[in-house]
Design an enzyme around this catalytic site. Structure first.
Site, PDB file in Angstrom:
ATOM      1  N   SER A   8       0.837  -1.204   0.000  1.00 22.77           N
ATOM      2  CA  SER A   8       0.000   0.000   0.000  1.00 22.77           C
ATOM      3  C   SER A   8       0.869   1.250   0.000  1.00 22.77           C
ATOM      4  O   SER A   8       1.645   1.482   0.933  1.00 22.77           O
ATOM      5  CB  SER A   8      -0.902   0.018   1.238  1.00 22.77           C
ATOM      6  N   HIS A  33      -1.113  -1.070  -4.319  1.00 24.07           N
ATOM      7  CA  HIS A  33      -2.426  -0.780  -3.734  1.00 24.07           C
ATOM      8  C   HIS A  33      -2.516   0.723  -3.432  1.00 24.07           C
ATOM      9  O   HIS A  33      -1.661   1.281  -2.746  1.00 24.07           O
ATOM     10  CB  HIS A  33      -2.556  -1.613  -2.453  1.00 24.07           C
ATOM     11  N   ASP A  35      -4.742   3.743  -1.769  1.00 20.32           N
ATOM     12  CA  ASP A  35      -5.819   4.003  -0.810  1.00 20.32           C
ATOM     13  C   ASP A  35      -6.327   5.429  -0.958  1.00 20.32           C
ATOM     14  O   ASP A  35      -5.624   6.381  -0.627  1.00 20.32           O
ATOM     15  CB  ASP A  35      -5.290   3.804   0.614  1.00 20.32           C
ATOM     16  N   MET A  37      -9.054   8.155   0.243  1.00 21.83           N
ATOM     17  CA  MET A  37      -9.953   8.437   1.379  1.00 21.83           C
ATOM     18  C   MET A  37     -10.556   9.825   1.247  1.00 21.83           C
ATOM     19  O   MET A  37      -9.883  10.748   0.778  1.00 21.83           O
ATOM     20  CB  MET A  37      -9.168   8.380   2.696  1.00 21.83           C
ATOM     21  N   HIS A  66      -8.283   1.248  -4.083  1.00 21.25           N
ATOM     22  CA  HIS A  66      -9.238   1.007  -2.988  1.00 21.25           C
ATOM     23  C   HIS A  66      -9.871   2.348  -2.595  1.00 21.25           C
ATOM     24  O   HIS A  66      -9.211   3.192  -1.994  1.00 21.25           O
ATOM     25  CB  HIS A  66      -8.458   0.379  -1.819  1.00 21.25           C
ATOM     26  N   MET A  68     -12.065   4.452  -0.396  1.00 23.81           N
ATOM     27  CA  MET A  68     -12.758   4.564   0.900  1.00 23.81           C
ATOM     28  C   MET A  68     -13.509   5.881   0.885  1.00 23.81           C
ATOM     29  O   MET A  68     -13.168   6.833   1.594  1.00 23.81           O
ATOM     30  CB  MET A  68     -11.737   4.504   2.032  1.00 23.81           C
ATOM     31  N   MET A 137     -11.527  -6.131   4.923  1.00 27.65           N
ATOM     32  CA  MET A 137     -10.732  -5.244   5.782  1.00 27.65           C
ATOM     33  C   MET A 137     -10.476  -5.952   7.114  1.00 27.65           C
ATOM     34  O   MET A 137     -11.417  -6.398   7.773  1.00 27.65           O
ATOM     35  CB  MET A 137     -11.477  -3.930   6.049  1.00 27.65           C
ATOM     36  N   GLY A 142      -9.005   3.623   7.161  1.00 26.52           N
ATOM     37  CA  GLY A 142      -8.750   5.047   7.388  1.00 26.52           C
ATOM     38  C   GLY A 142      -7.319   5.344   7.804  1.00 26.52           C
ATOM     39  O   GLY A 142      -6.837   6.449   7.597  1.00 26.52           O
ATOM     40  N   PHE A 143      -6.652   4.359   8.371  1.00 30.16           N
ATOM     41  CA  PHE A 143      -5.301   4.598   8.882  1.00 30.16           C
ATOM     42  C   PHE A 143      -4.420   3.377   8.656  1.00 30.16           C
ATOM     43  O   PHE A 143      -4.909   2.250   8.712  1.00 30.16           O
ATOM     44  CB  PHE A 143      -5.335   4.910  10.388  1.00 30.16           C
ATOM     45  N   ASP A 175      -6.657  -6.665   3.881  1.00 29.21           N
ATOM     46  CA  ASP A 175      -6.004  -5.351   4.010  1.00 29.21           C
ATOM     47  C   ASP A 175      -6.090  -4.868   5.454  1.00 29.21           C
ATOM     48  O   ASP A 175      -7.187  -4.697   5.988  1.00 29.21           O
ATOM     49  CB  ASP A 175      -6.752  -4.381   3.066  1.00 29.21           C
ATOM     50  N   GLY A 176      -4.922  -4.634   6.054  1.00 27.28           N
ATOM     51  CA  GLY A 176      -4.872  -4.036   7.394  1.00 27.28           C
ATOM     52  C   GLY A 176      -4.141  -4.910   8.391  1.00 27.28           C
ATOM     53  O   GLY A 176      -4.545  -6.037   8.658  1.00 27.28           O
ATOM     54  N   GLY A 177      -3.037  -4.368   8.918  1.00 22.26           N
ATOM     55  CA  GLY A 177      -2.296  -5.100   9.948  1.00 22.26           C
ATOM     56  C   GLY A 177      -1.625  -6.359   9.450  1.00 22.26           C
ATOM     57  O   GLY A 177      -1.349  -7.278  10.240  1.00 22.26           O
ATOM     58  N   GLY A 197       1.086  -2.254   4.191  1.00 18.21           N
ATOM     59  CA  GLY A 197       1.601  -0.886   4.161  1.00 18.21           C
ATOM     60  C   GLY A 197       2.802  -0.757   5.063  1.00 18.21           C
ATOM     61  O   GLY A 197       3.952  -0.845   4.619  1.00 18.21           O
ATOM     62  N   SER A 198       2.551  -0.586   6.363  1.00 19.99           N
ATOM     63  CA  SER A 198       3.666  -0.312   7.269  1.00 19.99           C
ATOM     64  C   SER A 198       4.661  -1.474   7.344  1.00 19.99           C
ATOM     65  O   SER A 198       5.858  -1.234   7.504  1.00 19.99           O
ATOM     66  CB  SER A 198       3.167   0.072   8.657  1.00 19.99           C
TER      67      SER A 198
HETATM   68  C1  DX5 Z   1      -6.415   1.206   5.664  1.00 16.74           C
HETATM   69  C2  DX5 Z   1      -5.926   1.052   4.237  1.00 16.74           C
HETATM   70  C3  DX5 Z   1      -4.791   0.100   4.160  1.00 16.74           C
HETATM   71  C4  DX5 Z   1      -3.596   0.538   4.930  1.00 16.74           C
HETATM   72  C5  DX5 Z   1      -2.825  -0.671   5.320  1.00 16.74           C
HETATM   73  O1  DX5 Z   1      -7.433   2.092   5.702  1.00 16.74           O
HETATM   74  O2  DX5 Z   1      -6.964   0.566   3.415  1.00 16.74           O
HETATM   75  O3  DX5 Z   1      -4.480  -0.257   2.816  1.00 16.74           O
HETATM   76  O4  DX5 Z   1      -2.802   1.447   4.237  1.00 16.74           O
HETATM   77  O5  DX5 Z   1      -1.837  -0.296   6.209  1.00 16.74           O
HETATM   78  P1  DX5 Z   1      -1.129  -1.325   7.194  1.00 16.74           P
HETATM   79  O6  DX5 Z   1      -0.593  -2.449   6.367  1.00 16.74           O
HETATM   80  O7  DX5 Z   1      -0.088  -0.485   7.837  1.00 16.74           O
HETATM   81  O8  DX5 Z   1      -2.199  -1.793   8.152  1.00 16.74           O
HETATM   82 ZN    ZN Z   2      -6.496  -0.352   1.326  1.00 16.39          ZN
END
Ligand code: DX5
Ligand code: ZN
Length: 216
Positions: A8, A33, A35, A37, A66, A68, A137, A142-143, A175-177, A197-198
């Protein structure tokens, strides 16, 4: 089939975006990916089409966009213009989801429906055959950098069972964590595509982090 990995860009260094995209181009990542928002559907803003329109000059991987945002159907042309291969809209944002899915396909993109953590997979019963992929998700959107919601694993397994029972080939993206630990459990549960992402961008060696996810 090895795991499809979609880093991401939201977790990239926006002051060095071209450098980070170059890293992704050289990596084993399958897709990028994006994102988007709107500060309404989710409590945050990211980047918009002014940025994504520039990305196609430098990205060499398929784009997995994606949205949002509320009323994503307003922006199908704009997403198509970014050269996106996949367009993900939220189930929770689309009262006329079937129409939106058809419109996405008419524009030459693969339609993907995304579910928030609280939305059960049974709401996909009617729309599933129309989709190339479902995005689950595993954090509240959002973050970046949030903690993985463990019950997502059972949700992946339930969706996989639905897909197999109906003889479909719909992909499951999560997606997420996502990191090596949660990613391994997700793949075991039936996930085909991991968004990270992170985990990728905070790694000392992002190329190796991507390689490790691919090998799951
Ligand atoms: C969250 C996004 C994700 C996010 C993933 O709202 O849709 O794509 O960037 O970030 P990590 O991998 O750090 O959870
Ligand atoms: Zn995403």
């Amino acid at each position: 089939m090895s795991t499809i990995v979609a880093p991401s860009l939201f977790a990239a260094d926006f002051l060095n975006l071209e450098r980070d995209i170059d890293m992704l181009n050289r990596s084993e990542a399958d897709w990028i990916h994006l994102d988007i928002m709107d500060g309404v559907f989710v409590p945050n803003l990211s980047f918009g089409f002014a940025v994504t329109d520039l990305l196609k000059r430098v990205t060499q991987k398929p784009l997995d966009t994606h949205l949002m945002i509320i009323q994503p159907e307003k922006f199908i042309d704009e997403v198509a213009a970014t050269g996106s291969t996949l367009m993900n809209v939220h189930y929770e944002a689309c009262p006329h989801l079937h129409r939106v899915v058809q419109q996405i396909r008419q524009k030459g993109m693969k339609p993907v429906v995304t579910l928030n953590p609280h939305t059960p997979v049974c709401v996909l019963e009617e729309i599933l055959p129309e989709l190339d992929m479902v995005l689950l998700m595993s954090v509240n959107p959002g973050f970046g950098g949030q903690q993985f919601i463990e019950s997502s694993l059972e949700k992946v397994a339930r969706l996989k069972e639905m897909i197999v029972r109906r003889g479909l080939s719909t992909l499951i993206e999560v997606d997420g964590g996502v990191n090596l630990e949660t990613g391994k459990k997700l793949v075991e549960a039936g996930a085909d595509v991991l968004v990270a992402g992170s985990y990728v961008f905070n790694a000392d060696d992002p190329l190796r982090a991507i390689q490790a996810l691919k090998a799951l």
